[in-house]
Motif scaffolding. Structure first.
Motif, PDB file in Angstrom:
ATOM      1  N   LEU A   7      14.812  37.232 -15.233  1.00 55.30           N
ATOM      2  CA  LEU A   7      15.782  36.376 -14.561  1.00 55.30           C
ATOM      3  C   LEU A   7      15.532  34.906 -14.892  1.00 55.30           C
ATOM      4  N   VAL A   8      14.289  34.486 -14.888  1.00 56.99           N
ATOM      5  CA  VAL A   8      13.945  33.098 -15.193  1.00 56.99           C
ATOM      6  C   VAL A   8      14.324  32.765 -16.638  1.00 56.99           C
ATOM      7  N   VAL A   9      14.074  33.673 -17.562  1.00 51.69           N
ATOM      8  CA  VAL A   9      14.424  33.441 -18.969  1.00 51.69           C
ATOM      9  C   VAL A   9      15.934  33.330 -19.126  1.00 51.69           C
ATOM     10  N   VAL A  10      16.685  34.178 -18.435  1.00 51.22           N
ATOM     11  CA  VAL A  10      18.145  34.126 -18.512  1.00 51.22           C
ATOM     12  C   VAL A  10      18.660  32.788 -17.965  1.00 51.22           C
ATOM     13  N   VAL A  11      18.136  32.378 -16.816  1.00 50.65           N
ATOM     14  CA  VAL A  11      18.550  31.096 -16.231  1.00 50.65           C
ATOM     15  C   VAL A  11      18.206  29.941 -17.169  1.00 50.65           C
ATOM     16  N   THR A  13      17.893  30.015 -20.413  1.00 50.45           N
ATOM     17  CA  THR A  13      18.798  30.079 -21.559  1.00 50.45           C
ATOM     18  C   THR A  13      20.167  29.505 -21.205  1.00 50.45           C
ATOM     19  N   ILE A  14      20.665  29.847 -20.029  1.00 53.82           N
ATOM     20  CA  ILE A  14      21.959  29.326 -19.586  1.00 53.82           C
ATOM     21  C   ILE A  14      21.900  27.812 -19.439  1.00 53.82           C
ATOM     22  N   LEU A  15      20.811  27.299 -18.869  1.00 59.74           N
ATOM     23  CA  LEU A  15      20.677  25.850 -18.696  1.00 59.74           C
ATOM     24  C   LEU A  15      20.661  25.120 -20.034  1.00 59.74           C
ATOM     25  N   VAL A  16      19.925  25.659 -20.994  1.00 54.03           N
ATOM     26  CA  VAL A  16      19.861  25.016 -22.311  1.00 54.03           C
ATOM     27  C   VAL A  16      21.235  25.037 -22.968  1.00 54.03           C
ATOM     28  N   ARG A  17      21.943  26.152 -22.887  1.00 49.64           N
ATOM     29  CA  ARG A  17      23.278  26.232 -23.496  1.00 49.64           C
ATOM     30  C   ARG A  17      24.261  25.277 -22.821  1.00 49.64           C
ATOM     31  N   PRO A  44      17.048  19.966 -20.004  1.00 45.86           N
ATOM     32  CA  PRO A  44      17.441  19.806 -18.596  1.00 45.86           C
ATOM     33  C   PRO A  44      16.186  19.700 -17.725  1.00 45.86           C
ATOM     34  N   LEU A  45      16.216  18.826 -16.741  1.00 50.14           N
ATOM     35  CA  LEU A  45      15.082  18.645 -15.846  1.00 50.14           C
ATOM     36  C   LEU A  45      14.724  19.946 -15.141  1.00 50.14           C
ATOM     37  N   LEU A  46      15.717  20.750 -14.864  1.00 53.09           N
ATOM     38  CA  LEU A  46      15.478  22.008 -14.167  1.00 53.09           C
ATOM     39  C   LEU A  46      14.557  22.942 -14.956  1.00 53.09           C
TER      40      LEU A  46
END
Length: 186
Positions: A7-11, A13-17, A44-46
């Motif tokens: 889940l963390v990897v998916v999030v 990846t979405i943030l970077v995209r 992203p800071l997140l």
């Protein structure tokens, strides 16, 4: 734990995209990192916060399992945590170039220290079983110190970067863009 990491990897990846899509004026085949000073990256800071969460998920249970064994492991873990706070704060100051104005993106500088700490983390994680089963009186406290250091360093670094983004240096929204790409003529 595996589901949380996925889940963390998916999030992440979405943030970077999403961040990449919001980056103005990318040329074909050119990444933002190619437009920055060598060794810098825009993220992203997140993602910095997610890095600390990953450390908490991966290393946290190990710390909780190892530390209560004895006063020696507790003392070593406390010492590792103190060193982790100091090194995390120092690393954050070295890494952070600034926050990009008008976004929650930050410019971070890479350092060889990053890779050294990653090696320490990998070695500590791989030695967990051996340290718990070891008969040497020093093995478990040393392991407790290493894993608490790795955990606290990551959390301290993320906390200092987030705090410095709130009150620290702001970079122009065009930081890292090619000259002339922002629409102005020279």
């Amino acid at each position: 734990m595996g589901a949380v990491l996925i889940l963390v990897v998916v999030v992440a990846t979405i943030l970077v995209r999403r961040s990449r899509r919001r980056s103005p004026d990318l040329h074909s085949g050119q990444t933002r990192s190619e437009r920055l000073v060598r060794g810098e990256r825009r993220r992203p800071l997140l993602l910095t916060v997610i890095d600390a969460v990953i450390a908490l998920v991966v290393i946290g249970p190990t710390v909780l399992h190892v530390v209560p064994h004895s006063s020696a492991t507790f003392s070593a873990a406390f010492g590792g945590a103190l060193v982790g706070v100091a090194l995390g704060a120092w690393r954050a100051r070295l890494m952070l170039v600034g926050r990009v104005e008008g976004s929650w993106d930050v410019i971070l500088r890479r350092s060889p220290l990053e890779y050294g700490l990653l090696v320490v983390l990998i070695v500590a994680r791989s030695l967990e079983g051996a340290a718990v089963r070891a008969h040497a009186s020093w093995a478990l406290p040393v392991f407790a110190g290493l894993v608490s250091f790795a955990l606290v360093e990551s959390i301290a670094r993320a906390a200092v970067i987030v705090a410095r983004c709130q009150w620290g240096r702001r970079l122009p929204a065009t930081y890292g863009l090619d000259p002339g790409v922002d629409g102005s003529t020279t």
